[in-house]
Design an enzyme around this catalytic site. Structure first.
Site, PDB file in Angstrom:
ATOM      1  N   TYR B 130       1.146  -1.279  -0.017  1.00  0.00           N
ATOM      2  CA  TYR B 130      -0.138  -0.058   0.128  1.00  0.00           C
ATOM      3  C   TYR B 130       0.851   1.081   0.367  1.00  0.00           C
ATOM      4  O   TYR B 130       2.376   0.936   0.597  1.00  0.00           O
ATOM      5  CB  TYR B 130      -1.354  -0.008   1.455  1.00  0.00           C
ATOM      6  CG  TYR B 130      -1.823   1.320   1.113  1.00  0.00           C
ATOM      7  CD1 TYR B 130      -3.257   1.244   0.379  1.00  0.00           C
ATOM      8  CD2 TYR B 130      -1.640   2.525   1.758  1.00  0.00           C
ATOM      9  CE1 TYR B 130      -4.055   1.470   0.914  1.00  0.00           C
ATOM     10  CE2 TYR B 130      -2.666   3.223   1.866  1.00  0.00           C
ATOM     11  CZ  TYR B 130      -4.026   2.970   0.497  1.00  0.00           C
ATOM     12  OH  TYR B 130      -4.861   3.441   0.352  1.00  0.00           O
ATOM     13  N   GLN B 191     -10.918   0.502   0.280  1.00  0.00           N
ATOM     14  CA  GLN B 191     -11.518  -1.045  -0.780  1.00  0.00           C
ATOM     15  C   GLN B 191     -10.000  -1.507  -1.601  1.00  0.00           C
ATOM     16  O   GLN B 191     -10.015  -2.834  -1.654  1.00  0.00           O
ATOM     17  CB  GLN B 191     -12.522   0.314  -1.464  1.00  0.00           C
ATOM     18  CG  GLN B 191     -11.415   1.258  -2.457  1.00  0.00           C
ATOM     19  CD  GLN B 191     -11.591   2.336  -1.584  1.00  0.00           C
ATOM     20  OE1 GLN B 191     -12.366   2.254  -0.348  1.00  0.00           O
ATOM     21  NE2 GLN B 191     -11.546   4.013  -2.352  1.00  0.00           N
ATOM     22  N   ASN B 214      -4.190   6.002   5.616  1.00  0.00           N
ATOM     23  CA  ASN B 214      -4.340   6.825   6.964  1.00  0.00           C
ATOM     24  C   ASN B 214      -5.937   6.020   7.626  1.00  0.00           C
ATOM     25  O   ASN B 214      -5.351   4.430   8.171  1.00  0.00           O
ATOM     26  CB  ASN B 214      -5.555   7.819   5.916  1.00  0.00           C
ATOM     27  CG  ASN B 214      -6.462   6.967   4.752  1.00  0.00           C
ATOM     28  OD1 ASN B 214      -6.843   5.756   5.596  1.00  0.00           O
ATOM     29  ND2 ASN B 214      -7.391   7.550   4.030  1.00  0.00           N
ATOM     30  N   SER B 237       5.620   9.502  13.770  1.00  0.00           N
ATOM     31  CA  SER B 237       7.095   9.378  13.451  1.00  0.00           C
ATOM     32  C   SER B 237       8.431   9.997  14.660  1.00  0.00           C
ATOM     33  O   SER B 237       7.013  10.384  15.235  1.00  0.00           O
ATOM     34  CB  SER B 237       7.595  10.020  12.653  1.00  0.00           C
ATOM     35  OG  SER B 237       8.913   8.971  11.920  1.00  0.00           O
ATOM     36  N   GLN B 259      12.505  15.694  11.992  1.00  0.00           N
ATOM     37  CA  GLN B 259      11.422  15.042  12.069  1.00  0.00           C
ATOM     38  C   GLN B 259       9.893  15.630  12.648  1.00  0.00           C
ATOM     39  O   GLN B 259       9.239  15.076  12.076  1.00  0.00           O
ATOM     40  CB  GLN B 259      12.129  14.966  13.596  1.00  0.00           C
ATOM     41  CG  GLN B 259      10.822  12.627  14.207  1.00  0.00           C
ATOM     42  CD  GLN B 259      10.836  12.141  13.254  1.00  0.00           C
ATOM     43  OE1 GLN B 259      11.752  11.627  12.653  1.00  0.00           O
ATOM     44  NE2 GLN B 259       9.577  11.864  13.108  1.00  0.00           N
ATOM     45  N   HIS B 262       7.825  16.277   9.925  1.00  0.00           N
ATOM     46  CA  HIS B 262       6.531  15.221   8.728  1.00  0.00           C
ATOM     47  C   HIS B 262       5.385  15.464   9.418  1.00  0.00           C
ATOM     48  O   HIS B 262       4.096  15.212   9.042  1.00  0.00           O
ATOM     49  CB  HIS B 262       7.418  14.163   9.565  1.00  0.00           C
ATOM     50  CG  HIS B 262       7.737  12.929   8.948  1.00  0.00           C
ATOM     51  ND1 HIS B 262       7.879  12.405   7.354  1.00  0.00           N
ATOM     52  CD2 HIS B 262       9.430  13.341   9.664  1.00  0.00           C
ATOM     53  CE1 HIS B 262       9.431  12.132   7.550  1.00  0.00           C
ATOM     54  NE2 HIS B 262      10.308  12.290   8.308  1.00  0.00           N
ATOM     55  N   GLU B 327      11.065   5.654  17.834  1.00  0.00           N
ATOM     56  CA  GLU B 327      11.184   5.017  16.558  1.00  0.00           C
ATOM     57  C   GLU B 327      12.484   5.447  16.374  1.00  0.00           C
ATOM     58  O   GLU B 327      13.309   4.491  15.948  1.00  0.00           O
ATOM     59  CB  GLU B 327      10.251   5.749  15.541  1.00  0.00           C
ATOM     60  CG  GLU B 327      10.151   4.949  13.814  1.00  0.00           C
ATOM     61  CD  GLU B 327       9.607   5.735  13.280  1.00  0.00           C
ATOM     62  OE1 GLU B 327       8.884   7.196  13.796  1.00  0.00           O
ATOM     63  OE2 GLU B 327       9.369   5.617  11.683  1.00  0.00           O
ATOM     64  N   HIS B 328      13.111   6.416  16.424  1.00  0.00           N
ATOM     65  CA  HIS B 328      14.761   6.668  15.976  1.00  0.00           C
ATOM     66  C   HIS B 328      15.350   6.566  17.242  1.00  0.00           C
ATOM     67  O   HIS B 328      14.205   8.218  17.769  1.00  0.00           O
ATOM     68  CB  HIS B 328      14.935   7.219  15.149  1.00  0.00           C
ATOM     69  CG  HIS B 328      14.074   7.127  13.899  1.00  0.00           C
ATOM     70  ND1 HIS B 328      12.690   7.814  13.403  1.00  0.00           N
ATOM     71  CD2 HIS B 328      14.255   6.501  12.286  1.00  0.00           C
ATOM     72  CE1 HIS B 328      11.893   7.547  12.425  1.00  0.00           C
ATOM     73  NE2 HIS B 328      13.148   7.155  11.696  1.00  0.00           N
ATOM     74  N   ASP B 361      16.887   7.624   6.059  1.00  0.00           N
ATOM     75  CA  ASP B 361      15.696   7.449   5.642  1.00  0.00           C
ATOM     76  C   ASP B 361      15.736   7.266   4.205  1.00  0.00           C
ATOM     77  O   ASP B 361      14.704   6.120   3.242  1.00  0.00           O
ATOM     78  CB  ASP B 361      14.354   9.053   5.699  1.00  0.00           C
ATOM     79  CG  ASP B 361      14.485   8.932   7.050  1.00  0.00           C
ATOM     80  OD1 ASP B 361      14.199   8.042   7.750  1.00  0.00           O
ATOM     81  OD2 ASP B 361      13.661  10.627   7.294  1.00  0.00           O
ATOM     82  N   HIS B 420      -4.345 -39.150  19.993  1.00  0.00           N
ATOM     83  CA  HIS B 420      -2.811 -38.793  19.983  1.00  0.00           C
ATOM     84  C   HIS B 420      -2.069 -40.408  20.649  1.00  0.00           C
ATOM     85  O   HIS B 420      -0.568 -40.143  19.980  1.00  0.00           O
ATOM     86  CB  HIS B 420      -2.974 -37.542  20.818  1.00  0.00           C
ATOM     87  CG  HIS B 420      -3.184 -36.078  20.169  1.00  0.00           C
ATOM     88  ND1 HIS B 420      -4.631 -36.306  19.978  1.00  0.00           N
ATOM     89  CD2 HIS B 420      -2.295 -35.194  19.441  1.00  0.00           C
ATOM     90  CE1 HIS B 420      -5.060 -34.723  19.057  1.00  0.00           C
ATOM     91  NE2 HIS B 420      -3.570 -34.884  19.247  1.00  0.00           N
TER      92      HIS B 420
END
Lengths: 430, 430
Positions: B130, B191, B214, B237, B259, B262, B327-328, B361, B420
């Site tokens: 995606y 969809q 999103n 982020s 950062q 974003h 994250e970073h 990145d 078994h």
């Protein structure tokens, strides 16, 4: 009677498609009920946890009684017979030894322009282990879920297990004790998942929740995903036995029955290159079912979801196996290795005539928590990798930064992230 | 102004707790709308996919126009400037080289009693990628998602990208082309996720869906999880810069701004052992923000979510880093390696003064798809392991089966799975 198919008949594609697409569990839409339960536990903590537990499990615990004490665990372990304890310890030893080999290695290196690149693995700190109460309460599952976490280095394993009407199996507690579970709480359902994910006064929150459960538990895991990690959502279990003329029909039949006796949509499929084997196995299943103390579940499962498929050769069998992407695949042939190499989608493969799937369920050493419902197309069985995570490491020298700067600044520009470009260009000596 | 904290002040724990618990994205409850969309695409296939696409993206495609042709991809690639193409190729080469090192090895061995145990890795067959349209449409993300899949050996990568008002970036198509994406469709939203998960006439179903989106896309991925695999649900982020007296305040400020630009809840945190550094960085951020062409997003993000925390020493900084599980994490110190070893929870760690996060990145070679919102406690960045799966292998000889039989039969008995136990005992020669 189970479905009988022949891959060389005209309508095979359609009928095999029906088998592939067949639904084996009722889909219960419990999302909204679960959402309220989770919200309630988030808001009211222990108070909600105790209320919901006492209501659903018909118990009357106070918050202080939710945690099972060390004395209770020790007492339960003592009540377990020496044979059972020895069996649990054998399983524990073998599962631990095999999972040790799954521990990943850190790898940090410098590339040709002097950039440091690498991967560091670290264990999760705290894991929640859901154990179902009642019928599907299996001590072997406690081992299979807890041991990879312990081997990974997880310090805290918080187990939850519902106690309907107060009942709890000694063997479950003994297995938890052997596997090094750190805390055990007598709660279950979506409320237990919520407590593990968000924490209450009694149960500190964990980082990941693993273990099977009913529709409420599965929905709750799906909803808390992101707040914590979760494992796969387990579906009905399944086995595919590929057998040629060299197979022993009684042994194959026993394995098909062992799968079917799980009930709850469990599926047993035989694919054979030998038409006489198909008949012999069908007859053996009938014969052996009559000898089984609790034959009804296995018989119902076999008749509703079972299938026997004849194919012209081994390669056709492999092709069907890859479409089915079964949780368990048994290769009941004299030389299983070449076949094994061609099977691309399977949770676990059992080699040759002397490896009944039940050995893998208990003491083989590999994990019995495996991808179901064709998810072996994209998922793996539970293992040490589920309880560690990777941190990537990157380091530039002034010269390697300089070498990479133009490409980085160009890409920042087309992405309209000027600040990104400036963080690189500022560091250049020009 | 961003939050200013001092770890030695009395109210620090409370204020740091607020920072940890602060919500940085609006939670939009779109689950029901998404459920209808998915059901609609399952039922009506392409017809629903086209209708929904044209409605949400204000387009007027026919089903036959959903797939972007090879000619269109080639034309878009030709329109991209040579500099951009070279930058994408540099990124592609470096990311591929690093991810090659992540390919796991099969390991099959015999244990001391003759049981064959092992692990086989196989690639997924088909992956859906995606790619968001509009503002957050980043060619670098196409590379970061597609390359690990290609390196893993995935044959089919089906990319979906919405084209609001028909618009689509040439650089996105060029990046997809360089990365070896096999199919591209101009659809997006829930969809598109439904089509990838269940398949339509135009889009064959995939085994796993990755890539950011999103709230509708995130909800759709959560709902189709199980039918297909999914990657993490990406949150806003974040960067944590740990800087001591040796840091360059202008460089640190540039990284905090990179950062913050974003937007959408992105968070920049500075933890420093040096009070003067705290002041100098704050002043530099102000100064540099004024120079940024699109300063408003970065300024809003910095003021709303930014934080500067002073601590007495490096170990205190590490402790906060492990609580934040960012994250970073940038280590703006002269000797980053000892600090790096102590950081347990982080998506990626950037070493020393010359490694701005922006290098990671784009062209460092490591992956920029990393766990956000403290999920580095339990999750890893995207990599080759996300596109392969493990099949376990187990094989017994007659004698090893015999050695394990007693424990297996005992465990089957306490789990009341007689079938078994019988599947094991039948095979014993006694």
């Amino acid at each position: 009677m189970p479905m009988r198919l022949d891959s060389q008949q005209a309508d095979f594609a359609t009928r095999f498609g029906d088998l592939l697409g067949g639904k084996r569990e009722a889909s219960v839409e419990v999302g909204d009920a679960v959402r309220s339960i989770i919200e309630d536990v988030r808001q009211r903590g222990d108070e909600a946890l105790v209320e919901l537990t006492n209501r659903f499990d018909r118990t009357s615990y106070a918050p202080g009684e939710l945690r099972i004490t060390e004395q209770e665990i020790a007492a339960a372990s003592d009540r377990v017979s020496p044979e059972v304890r020895a069996a649990l310890e054998t399983a524990h030893r073998r599962i631990s030894a095999h999972h040790q080999k799954q521990l990943p290695q850190d790898h940090i290196y410098q590339d040709e322009i002097g950039v440091t690149l690498g991967t560091r693995w670290t264990p999760l700190e705290a894991v929640g282990l859901y154990v179902p109460g009642g019928l599907a309460s299996y001590p072997s599952s406690v081992l299979m879920n807890a041991i990879p976490a312990r081997v990974a280095g997880v310090e805290r394993i918080a187990m939850v297990v519902p106690t309907p009407d107060g009942a709890l199996s000694d063997a479950i507690l003994a297995a938890a004790n052997i596997a090094g579970v750190s805390e055990i709480y007598r709660v279950g359902g979506a409320q237990a998942v919520a407590a593990l994910a968000y924490g209450t006064h009694t149960i500190a929150r964990v980082d990941k929740i693993v273990g099977p459960g009913n529709a409420f538990v599965a929905a709750a895991k799906r909803q808390v995903f992101g707040q914590v990690g979760i494992d796969m959502i387990a579906g009905p279990s399944e086995v595919l036995v590929i057998a040629d003329h060299s197979a022993n029909p009684a042994w194959v039949a026993a394995d098909l029955i062992a799968q079917a006796e799980h009930g709850m949509g469990a599926q047993s499929i035989l694919v054979t290159t030998d038409g006489r084997m198909a008949d012999a196995v069908a007859a053996e299943v009938d014969r052996q079912l009559k000898l089984l103390p609790k034959q009804q579940i296995a018989r119902d499962g076999w008749e509703e979801f079972g299938a026997i498929i004849t194919v012209p050769d081994h390669d056709s069998a492999v092709q069907l196996a890859n479409q089915l992407a079964s949780e368990h695949v048994e290769l009941a042939v004299d030389d299983p290795e070449p076949l094994m190499r061609k099977i691309r989608h399977a949770g676990a493969i059992f080699l040759g005539h002397h490896t009944p799937e039940a050995i893998g369920d208990y003491v083989g050493g590999s994990n019995h928590v495996l991808p179901t419902a064709r998810s072996a197309r994209f998922a793996s069985g539970l293992g040490v990798l589920d309880f560690v995570k990777r941190t990537s490491v990157l380091g530039c020298t002034p010269s390697s930064l300089s070498a990479l700067s133009e490409a980085a600044i160009t890409l920042a520009e087309i992405e309209q992230l000027d600040g990104h470009g400036r963080s690189v260009s500022l560091r250049l000596n020009r």
